[in-house]
Design an enzyme around this catalytic site. Structure first.
Site, PDB file in Angstrom:
ATOM      1  N   GLU A  97       1.085  -1.276  -0.026  1.00 50.24           N
ATOM      2  CA  GLU A  97      -0.272  -0.002   0.129  1.00 50.24           C
ATOM      3  C   GLU A  97       1.469   1.219   0.176  1.00 50.24           C
ATOM      4  O   GLU A  97       2.087   0.802   0.969  1.00 50.24           O
ATOM      5  CB  GLU A  97      -0.596   0.057   1.209  1.00 50.24           C
ATOM      6  CG  GLU A  97      -2.288   0.894   0.959  1.00 50.24           C
ATOM      7  CD  GLU A  97      -2.697   0.685   2.360  1.00 50.24           C
ATOM      8  OE1 GLU A  97      -3.473   2.177   3.283  1.00 50.24           O
ATOM      9  OE2 GLU A  97      -3.338   0.070   2.986  1.00 50.24           O
ATOM     10  N   ASP A  99      -0.069   5.948   0.679  1.00 48.56           N
ATOM     11  CA  ASP A  99      -0.672   5.837   1.080  1.00 48.56           C
ATOM     12  C   ASP A  99      -0.609   7.489   0.970  1.00 48.56           C
ATOM     13  O   ASP A  99       0.541   8.402   1.439  1.00 48.56           O
ATOM     14  CB  ASP A  99      -1.479   6.263   2.762  1.00 48.56           C
ATOM     15  CG  ASP A  99      -1.427   4.449   3.266  1.00 48.56           C
ATOM     16  OD1 ASP A  99      -2.146   4.700   1.741  1.00 48.56           O
ATOM     17  OD2 ASP A  99      -2.048   3.997   3.835  1.00 48.56           O
ATOM     18  N   GLU A 101      -3.004  10.546   2.936  1.00 50.47           N
ATOM     19  CA  GLU A 101      -4.080  10.679   3.377  1.00 50.47           C
ATOM     20  C   GLU A 101      -4.289  12.386   3.353  1.00 50.47           C
ATOM     21  O   GLU A 101      -3.171  12.624   4.170  1.00 50.47           O
ATOM     22  CB  GLU A 101      -4.322   9.776   4.644  1.00 50.47           C
ATOM     23  CG  GLU A 101      -4.053   8.293   4.272  1.00 50.47           C
ATOM     24  CD  GLU A 101      -4.511   7.308   5.497  1.00 50.47           C
ATOM     25  OE1 GLU A 101      -4.991   6.416   4.871  1.00 50.47           O
ATOM     26  OE2 GLU A 101      -3.752   7.654   6.207  1.00 50.47           O
TER      27      GLU A 101
END
Length: 281
Positions: A97, A99, A101
């Site tokens: 993953e 990310d 955010e």
């Protein structure tokens, strides 16, 4: 905008924008309907959050490396407790993953940009930043560049973080699991804003974030087929930072980074992760 960032913006302006895709053909709304909507003949996608549900989308394709850009305008006003995302992920407990955010905050307080990398299901590689502009007033471009050598996070074409492939040094890195691109808006008021001290004010709902100019320029994986096989090499496949760019990212991180797992000795009493002692850029 301070003078340092103004110079970087001028330097990166000549890079130009990649051609935009179309949300109708490139992504699928996967949850939270009707809070997620594709508008303007596929040129715009909005996600909303209320006290019942958030919403999200995913790409129709799986990728193994690529450059992924989107323009995003975040929730204005009191966005405390909300998390807006643009990220990549594979599936399963040992997933990879990457990310981006965006953690909301009370009115007048800045957003926090939260980044993390997972490899084989293990993350704990967080770096957080403040932005040098208000991300709710206009669209800004956020980029994940992922190639076999490194991951580069960019804001308006300005690198803010690099995570290098140090598999040879015993550090996990995403190399083999195809990932989809995701976007989502959800409630995380147990941790997102000031460590969960500031809760979501549902009287301000619905909260809405808007995406446009999504572009995925990567190697599409379909079963055993890789769309990059026997194709000319593209610039993103080997992109790194030259000496000047390395100097600029060091200055930017000194000014705008607010958390770095590689300096959190209290969190890692047995010693910092191995990559923290290797060249950063």
């Amino acid at each position: 905008m301070d003078s340092f960032v103004r110079v970087l913006v001028v330097m990166t302006f000549l890079i130009g924008a990649t051609s935009a895709g179309n949300f109708n053909t490139d992504v699928t709304i996967t949850w939270g309907q009707p809070r997620a909507q594709i508008l303007n003949n596929g040129q715009l996608l909005s996600l909303s959050l209320d006290n019942t549900s958030g919403s999200g989308f995913e790409s129709k394709y799986d990728f193994l490396y690529g450059r992924f850009d989107v323009q995003l305008k975040l929730i204005p006003g009191n966005s405390a407790g909300t998390v807006t995302t643009f990220f990549m992920s594979s599936q399963g407990t040992a997933h990879d993953e990457i990310d981006f955010e965006f953690l909301g905050n009370a009115s007048g307080q800045p957003y926090t940009v939260h980044t993390n990398v997972y490899a084989q299901g293990v993350g704990n590689k967080e770096q957080q930043f403040r932005l040098w502009y208000d991300p709710t007033l206009a669209f800004h471009t956020y980029t994940i560049l992922w190639n076999p050598l490194r991951i580069i996070y960019m804001v308006d074409n300005i690198p803010i973080r690099v995570f290098n492939n140090y598999i040879a040094n015993g550090v996990q890195y995403p190399t083999s699991q195809p990932m989809k691109v995701y976007g989502s808006l959800w409630n995380a008021d147990d941790w997102a804003t000031q460590g969960g001290q500031v809760k979501t004010d549902w009287t301000k709902a619905p909260f809405t974030a808007t995406y446009k100019n999504y572009n995925a320029n990567g190697c599409i994986i379909n079963g055993t087929t890789n769309s990059c096989t026997n194709k000319p090499r593209q610039s993103w496949q080997t992109m790194g930072l030259d000496a000047n760019a390395k100097k600029n990212i060091q200055t930017l991180q000194q000014k705008y980074m607010i958390y770095n797992y590689c300096t959190d000795v209290n969190r890692f009493p047995q010693g910092l992760p191995k990559e923290c002692g290797l060249p950063k850029f």
